[in-house]
Design a protein around this motif. Structure first.
Motif, PDB file in Angstrom:
ATOM      1  N   ILE A   1     -10.190  -2.890   1.661  1.00 33.99           N
ATOM      2  CA  ILE A   1     -10.074  -4.341   1.726  1.00 33.99           C
ATOM      3  C   ILE A   1      -8.781  -4.763   2.414  1.00 33.99           C
ATOM      4  O   ILE A   1      -7.759  -4.067   2.350  1.00 33.99           O
ATOM      5  CB  ILE A   1     -10.180  -4.945   0.307  1.00 33.99           C
ATOM      6  CG1 ILE A   1     -10.550  -6.415   0.361  1.00 33.99           C
ATOM      7  CG2 ILE A   1      -8.873  -4.727  -0.474  1.00 33.99           C
ATOM      8  CD1 ILE A   1     -10.941  -6.989  -0.987  1.00 33.99           C
ATOM      9  N   SER A   2      -8.814  -5.910   3.076  1.00 31.88           N
ATOM     10  CA  SER A   2      -7.617  -6.427   3.745  1.00 31.88           C
ATOM     11  C   SER A   2      -6.832  -7.322   2.788  1.00 31.88           C
ATOM     12  O   SER A   2      -7.391  -7.824   1.797  1.00 31.88           O
ATOM     13  CB  SER A   2      -8.024  -7.237   4.979  1.00 31.88           C
ATOM     14  OG  SER A   2      -8.676  -8.441   4.588  1.00 31.88           O
ATOM     15  N   PRO A   3      -5.547  -7.560   3.085  1.00 31.19           N
ATOM     16  CA  PRO A   3      -4.768  -8.476   2.226  1.00 31.19           C
ATOM     17  C   PRO A   3      -5.397  -9.865   2.161  1.00 31.19           C
ATOM     18  O   PRO A   3      -5.413 -10.497   1.107  1.00 31.19           O
ATOM     19  CB  PRO A   3      -3.399  -8.520   2.903  1.00 31.19           C
ATOM     20  CG  PRO A   3      -3.313  -7.257   3.696  1.00 31.19           C
ATOM     21  CD  PRO A   3      -4.709  -6.945   4.136  1.00 31.19           C
ATOM     22  N   GLN A   4      -5.926 -10.321   3.306  1.00 33.23           N
ATOM     23  CA  GLN A   4      -6.515 -11.670   3.339  1.00 33.23           C
ATOM     24  C   GLN A   4      -7.731 -11.753   2.421  1.00 33.23           C
ATOM     25  O   GLN A   4      -7.913 -12.767   1.717  1.00 33.23           O
ATOM     26  CB  GLN A   4      -6.908 -12.023   4.777  1.00 33.23           C
ATOM     27  CG  GLN A   4      -5.727 -12.212   5.732  1.00 33.23           C
ATOM     28  CD  GLN A   4      -5.065 -10.899   6.141  1.00 33.23           C
ATOM     29  OE1 GLN A   4      -5.669  -9.828   6.057  1.00 33.23           O
ATOM     30  NE2 GLN A   4      -3.829 -11.000   6.598  1.00 33.23           N
ATOM     31  N   GLU A   5      -8.567 -10.725   2.424  1.00 28.30           N
ATOM     32  CA  GLU A   5      -9.745 -10.717   1.555  1.00 28.30           C
ATOM     33  C   GLU A   5      -9.335 -10.665   0.087  1.00 28.30           C
ATOM     34  O   GLU A   5      -9.933 -11.337  -0.767  1.00 28.30           O
ATOM     35  CB  GLU A   5     -10.637  -9.528   1.890  1.00 28.30           C
ATOM     36  CG  GLU A   5     -11.334  -9.638   3.235  1.00 28.30           C
ATOM     37  CD  GLU A   5     -12.052  -8.362   3.616  1.00 28.30           C
ATOM     38  OE1 GLU A   5     -13.206  -8.444   4.075  1.00 28.30           O
ATOM     39  OE2 GLU A   5     -11.458  -7.266   3.459  1.00 28.30           O
ATOM     40  N   LEU A   6      -8.314  -9.885  -0.218  1.00 27.05           N
ATOM     41  CA  LEU A   6      -7.844  -9.778  -1.599  1.00 27.05           C
ATOM     42  C   LEU A   6      -7.272 -11.103  -2.081  1.00 27.05           C
ATOM     43  O   LEU A   6      -7.430 -11.481  -3.249  1.00 27.05           O
ATOM     44  CB  LEU A   6      -6.803  -8.662  -1.696  1.00 27.05           C
ATOM     45  CG  LEU A   6      -6.513  -8.079  -3.082  1.00 27.05           C
ATOM     46  CD1 LEU A   6      -7.783  -7.638  -3.792  1.00 27.05           C
ATOM     47  CD2 LEU A   6      -5.545  -6.909  -2.946  1.00 27.05           C
ATOM     48  N   MET A   7      -6.629 -11.824  -1.184  1.00 26.09           N
ATOM     49  CA  MET A   7      -6.001 -13.100  -1.547  1.00 26.09           C
ATOM     50  C   MET A   7      -7.014 -14.214  -1.760  1.00 26.09           C
ATOM     51  O   MET A   7      -6.640 -15.296  -2.217  1.00 26.09           O
ATOM     52  CB  MET A   7      -4.984 -13.498  -0.470  1.00 26.09           C
ATOM     53  CG  MET A   7      -3.716 -12.642  -0.500  1.00 26.09           C
ATOM     54  SD  MET A   7      -2.718 -12.813   1.006  1.00 26.09           S
ATOM     55  CE  MET A   7      -2.426 -14.578   1.040  1.00 26.09           C
ATOM     56  N   GLU A   8      -8.288 -13.956  -1.449  1.00 26.76           N
ATOM     57  CA  GLU A   8      -9.319 -14.943  -1.739  1.00 26.76           C
ATOM     58  C   GLU A   8      -9.630 -15.002  -3.235  1.00 26.76           C
ATOM     59  O   GLU A   8     -10.261 -15.952  -3.704  1.00 26.76           O
ATOM     60  CB  GLU A   8     -10.597 -14.611  -0.952  1.00 26.76           C
ATOM     61  CG  GLU A   8     -10.455 -14.794   0.553  1.00 26.76           C
ATOM     62  CD  GLU A   8     -11.698 -14.373   1.310  1.00 26.76           C
ATOM     63  OE1 GLU A   8     -12.703 -14.013   0.651  1.00 26.76           O
ATOM     64  OE2 GLU A   8     -11.672 -14.388   2.554  1.00 26.76           O
ATOM     65  N   THR A  54      -0.074  -7.454  -1.478  1.00 22.79           N
ATOM     66  CA  THR A  54       0.640  -6.375  -0.790  1.00 22.79           C
ATOM     67  C   THR A  54       1.059  -5.275  -1.763  1.00 22.79           C
ATOM     68  O   THR A  54       1.070  -4.097  -1.399  1.00 22.79           O
ATOM     69  CB  THR A  54       1.865  -6.919  -0.037  1.00 22.79           C
ATOM     70  OG1 THR A  54       2.690  -7.674  -0.946  1.00 22.79           O
ATOM     71  CG2 THR A  54       1.443  -7.815   1.114  1.00 22.79           C
ATOM     72  N   THR A  55       1.384  -5.638  -2.992  1.00 21.12           N
ATOM     73  CA  THR A  55       1.751  -4.625  -3.989  1.00 21.12           C
ATOM     74  C   THR A  55       0.567  -3.712  -4.300  1.00 21.12           C
ATOM     75  O   THR A  55       0.697  -2.486  -4.345  1.00 21.12           O
ATOM     76  CB  THR A  55       2.243  -5.293  -5.281  1.00 21.12           C
ATOM     77  OG1 THR A  55       3.424  -6.055  -5.002  1.00 21.12           O
ATOM     78  CG2 THR A  55       2.582  -4.251  -6.348  1.00 21.12           C
ATOM     79  N   ILE A  56      -0.602  -4.316  -4.496  1.00 20.33           N
ATOM     80  CA  ILE A  56      -1.800  -3.525  -4.797  1.00 20.33           C
ATOM     81  C   ILE A  56      -2.150  -2.610  -3.633  1.00 20.33           C
ATOM     82  O   ILE A  56      -2.387  -1.405  -3.812  1.00 20.33           O
ATOM     83  CB  ILE A  56      -2.987  -4.451  -5.117  1.00 20.33           C
ATOM     84  CG1 ILE A  56      -2.763  -5.170  -6.451  1.00 20.33           C
ATOM     85  CG2 ILE A  56      -4.297  -3.662  -5.173  1.00 20.33           C
ATOM     86  CD1 ILE A  56      -3.788  -6.250  -6.747  1.00 20.33           C
ATOM     87  N   LEU A  57      -2.169  -3.145  -2.421  1.00 19.88           N
ATOM     88  CA  LEU A  57      -2.580  -2.349  -1.265  1.00 19.88           C
ATOM     89  C   LEU A  57      -1.554  -1.284  -0.915  1.00 19.88           C
ATOM     90  O   LEU A  57      -1.909  -0.209  -0.426  1.00 19.88           O
ATOM     91  CB  LEU A  57      -2.852  -3.265  -0.073  1.00 19.88           C
ATOM     92  CG  LEU A  57      -4.029  -4.231  -0.269  1.00 19.88           C
ATOM     93  CD1 LEU A  57      -4.292  -5.036   0.989  1.00 19.88           C
ATOM     94  CD2 LEU A  57      -5.284  -3.469  -0.674  1.00 19.88           C
TER      95      LEU A  57
END
Length: 243
Positions: free
Chosen positions: A74-81, A91-94
């Motif tokens: 997953i991308s940061p942008q997708e996670l931030m949804e 960013t910490t998770i990824l």
């Protein structure tokens, strides 16, 4: 546990960090591990860090795949949804996911002692783990069970690979190895050996007896886990090896 509670409201012995210290990281639920990375939840009166961790897994499961499998890509942008996940949390998770992948896929140094299925799986992980095609590889060892190297013998389709015992032993003899461990991956993540896996192992064990080059194990890898056929089958009793 009520996931809307603050971590501070959870009994000390039930908090993720304290449980990690007491029981080790491997004994924590995935949501608890994520909670440690998040540090905080959604805010006052909303989901705690543990609750948010559980909510993230729930949202990732909507992709109709294993949530951790989605998290690897997953991308940061997708996670931030996901509500409650901002740039810092994403960013910490990824970063943690990437660090875990690098640690797992790090090739062991030559002459490393391979004395367990875990050590053998570590040696094979770079070549076999999380591949979308079946691959068959060999771990080449010296007389002291020290690593000489690894070699991918064949690459198959998404569901099967074909390998002949002569291809394996040719590589073993070519590299001057005196012992070997074989391994292949199941892209599905199912670690149960097939009848073909059992039959091939029988052939290789018999060949190893004839050539006096002990076969120490056959591993199946997939989705971060592994299975030792030596531990779950009687084949090594039926075809004992001179180790």
């Amino acid at each position: 546990m009520t996931y809307s509670l603050r971590i501070a409201d959870i009994p000390l012995s039930e908090r993720p960090r304290e449980r990690l210290f007491s029981f080790g990281a491997k004994n924590l639920a995935t949501a608890e591990l994520i909670a440690i990375l998040l540090a905080t939840g959604q805010g006052k009166g909303k989901l705690s860090a543990v609750g948010l961790g559980q909510y993230i897994l729930q949202e990732l499961s909507k992709y109709k795949r294993e949530p951790l499998d989605v998290l690897r890509e997953i991308s940061p942008q997708e996670l931030m949804e996901i509500p409650g996940i901002g740039p810092a949390k994403a960013t910490t998770i990824l970063a943690a996911v990437e660090l875990g992948k690098r640690a797992f896929l790090l090739r062991p140094s030559e002459r490393m002692l391979i004395d367990s299925p875990d050590a053998a799986a570590s040696a094979l992980g770079h070549d076999l783990m999380w591949q979308n095609q079946e691959r068959f590889a060999v771990v080449l060892l010296d007389v002291k069970n020290q690593l000489i190297g690894t070699k991918v013998i064949t690459v198959g389709t998404a569901t099967e690979t074909l390998v002949h015992p002569r291809e394996i032993f040719r590589e073993v003899i070519k590299q001057g190895a005196t012992k070997l461990i074989i391994g292949h991956n199941h892209p599905s993540g199912n670690l149960e050996p097939s009848q073909d896996d059992i039959y091939l192992t029988e052939q290789l064990l018999q060949g190893a007896q004839y050539l006096d080059i002990p076969l120490l194990d056959h591993l199946i890898l997939g989705n971060g886990n592994h299975q030792s056929l030596r531990q779950i089958t009687p084949l090594w009793t039926q075809y004992p090896q001179k180790e």
